[in-house]
Design a protein around this motif. Structure first.
Motif, short mmCIF file in Angstrom:
data_model
loop_
_atom_site.label_atom_id
_atom_site.label_comp_id
_atom_site.label_asym_id
_atom_site.label_seq_id
_atom_site.Cartn_x
_atom_site.Cartn_y
_atom_site.Cartn_z
N ARG A 1 -3.01 2.90 -8.04
CA ARG A 1 -2.58 4.38 -7.63
C ARG A 1 -1.84 4.21 -6.43
N LEU A 2 -2.55 3.07 -5.55
CA LEU A 2 -1.78 3.05 -4.36
C LEU A 2 -0.44 2.53 -4.47
N LEU A 3 -0.24 1.70 -5.51
CA LEU A 3 1.47 1.10 -5.92
C LEU A 3 2.21 2.07 -6.11
N GLU A 4 1.46 3.04 -6.78
CA GLU A 4 2.55 4.26 -7.49
C GLU A 4 2.83 4.99 -6.20
N VAL A 5 1.83 5.32 -5.26
CA VAL A 5 2.45 5.83 -4.17
C VAL A 5 3.53 5.34 -3.24
N ILE A 6 3.22 4.04 -3.02
CA ILE A 6 4.29 3.30 -2.39
C ILE A 6 5.75 3.17 -3.02
N ARG A 7 5.48 3.14 -4.55
CA ARG A 7 6.68 3.22 -5.17
C ARG A 7 7.61 4.39 -5.13
N SER A 8 6.74 5.67 -5.15
CA SER A 8 7.31 7.01 -5.10
C SER A 8 7.86 7.35 -3.83
N VAL B 1 3.10 -3.15 1.16
CA VAL B 1 2.53 -4.27 0.11
C VAL B 1 0.88 -3.97 0.24
N LEU B 2 0.45 -4.43 -1.13
CA LEU B 2 -0.97 -4.36 -1.14
C LEU B 2 -1.59 -5.85 -1.17
N VAL B 3 -2.50 -6.02 -0.26
CA VAL B 3 -3.33 -7.30 -0.27
C VAL B 3 -4.69 -7.10 -0.40
N PHE B 4 -5.20 -7.88 -1.66
CA PHE B 4 -6.40 -7.91 -2.07
C PHE B 4 -7.47 -8.86 -1.14
#
Length: 223
Positions: free
Chosen positions: A117-124, A130-133
């Motif tokens: 979901r975070l990645l989708e917000v970044i893309r939109s 970037v996401l770092v786990f």
């Protein structure tokens, strides 16, 4: 390594369990500092959250917080922001989508299950994030920010070199930290990938093994 000038330690899961730093680890850090070795924390934690669980942080020389985005020197109280602040539009969209998070100066900390979901917000929003786990957590950060970039800034401020530094970690966000240091150390319970990448893997379970390793370095490494 001929000379040891600095030790960089991850906090959660490496020297602390359930937020608590053992007295033995504090004593090992203090002994290293008495020998002239600079000890730094390199953590994904938001600085005020780290202060909440670890105290005033005067037991170390410097803190790299927010996974490299914030640099803090406890003795002087000086804090430097090393990355762009998190986008207000990003934070607003997380709220709109009911994505739970904790906000730092440059970092958003969330449950790892919310990664897609975070990645989708970044893309939109077309943001340079970037996401770092980090085990069960995921951090949203500006591109190019890592524990390694933060450690490099800290060492520059202390007039030290990564070639005289040992780094110890346990999780995905410690790879670049260990790669920057002359000697990268993974704890016995670290992720499998980090153990493969490390120069040294500690044998014994528990944060006490890190304290013992620091004590060994302090006794045996030429200063």
């Amino acid at each position: 390594m001929v000379k040891l000038a600095a030790i960089a330690l991850d906090y959660d899961g490496t020297i602390a369990r359930n937020d608590v730093l053992s007295e033995g680890t504090r004593e090992a850090i203090a002994a290293a500092r008495r020998q002239g070795i600079k000890v730094l924390l390199a953590t994904g934690r938001i600085l005020n959250d780290l202060q909440r669980v670890a105290g005033d942080l005067h037991f170390v020389d410097a803190v790299v917080a927010e996974n490299g985005a914030v640099l803090h020197f406890p003795d002087s109280g000086r804090t430097s922001i090393l990355a762009p602040p998190i986008s207000e539009a990003f934070v607003a969209e997380l709220g709109r989508r009911n994505i739970s998070c904790r906000q730092g100066r440059c970092l958003i900390d969330s449950d790892a299950r919310d990664g897609p979901r975070l990645l989708e917000v970044i893309r939109s929003l077309e943001l340079p994030l970037v996401l770092v786990f980090n085990s069960g957590r995921v951090m949203t950060l500006p591109q190019g920010v890592s524990k390694a970039t933060g450690l490099r800034s800290a060492l520059d401020a202390l007039r030290l070199s990564a070639h005289n530094t040992v780094a110890v970690g346990d999780a995905e966000n410690d790879h670049e930290l260990l790669r920057l240091a002359e000697v990268g150390v993974a704890v016995a319970w670290a992720s499998a990938a980090l153990r493969v990448a490390a120069d040294v893997v500690l044998d014994d379970p528990g944060p006490e093994s890190v304290a013992a390793y620091i004590q060994t370095l302090t006794r045996t490494v030429q200063l």
